[in-house]
Design an enzyme around this catalytic site. Sequence first.
Site, PDB file in Angstrom:
ATOM      1  N   GLY A  21       0.544  -1.261   0.164  1.00 36.12           N
ATOM      2  CA  GLY A  21      -0.355   0.110  -0.139  1.00 36.12           C
ATOM      3  C   GLY A  21       0.637   1.426   0.275  1.00 36.12           C
ATOM      4  N   THR A  22       1.720   1.384  -0.928  1.00 35.62           N
ATOM      5  CA  THR A  22       2.381   2.649  -1.107  1.00 35.62           C
ATOM      6  C   THR A  22       3.058   2.796  -2.668  1.00 35.62           C
ATOM      7  OG1 THR A  22       3.212   3.920   0.247  1.00 35.62           O
ATOM      8  CG2 THR A  22       4.224   2.069  -0.558  1.00 35.62           C
ATOM      9  N   THR A  23       3.824   3.646  -2.656  1.00 37.17           N
ATOM     10  CA  THR A  23       4.202   3.997  -3.805  1.00 37.17           C
ATOM     11  C   THR A  23       5.806   4.651  -3.770  1.00 37.17           C
ATOM     12  OG1 THR A  23       2.849   3.811  -5.474  1.00 37.17           O
ATOM     13  CG2 THR A  23       4.854   4.463  -6.198  1.00 37.17           C
TER      14      THR A  23
END
Length: 217
Positions: A21-23
């Site tokens: 859940g991120t970049t």
Amino acid sequence: MEGFGEFESRPSKDKIKILKGTTTVGLVVKDAVILAADRRASAGFFVANKMVRKIVYIDDRIGMTTAGSVADLQFIYNYMKNIYHYNLISGNRPVTVKSLATYLTNILSQNKYFPYLVQILMGGYDTQPRLFNLDYLGDMTEETYVATGSGSPVAMGVLEDGYSPDLTGDQAMDLAARAVMSAIKRDSFTGTGVIVTKITKEGHVEREIYPNRKEAM
């Protein structure tokens, strides 16, 4: 074997999902390493925090992007800072980016059956710019450009289109920020804004970029 019926030799799929859940983005150009990350922390489909810092520094010329379990990341970050400063005080060989990344990947590999749920990009400048991608099982690869997390397919497309090793540091910062901003537009787990840092032999310079307000320096 009797007594081991409930033992799982690999982490469950539910736990692996925590990592996605991120970049985060990293790239290497001639005289610099660039790291970039969004600022949203998610718990499932809930936005747990809108202003999380996902880039941290072991020293002025070595940084990490962080994704995964917050508690595990805090432990890993503090542990690696202690290892770095212990080696400086001890007067051992110079602490390089590769030596720190190798040390950390050994720690992660040793704990693979009860893993630290982390995905880390470690980048910095010792005698040259270096960038390493480390996963929670202890796999380590050296990269010239890379994107991780749930928004990585979008971000990677931007990097593929715009990357060149001949980019200047400022051009590379713009590319990394654009890659994460593209992920913000298309990935619900990536959001708020971007922190992007340029690490050179002089140290690091950081920028913050937000789509809905003026850029903060």
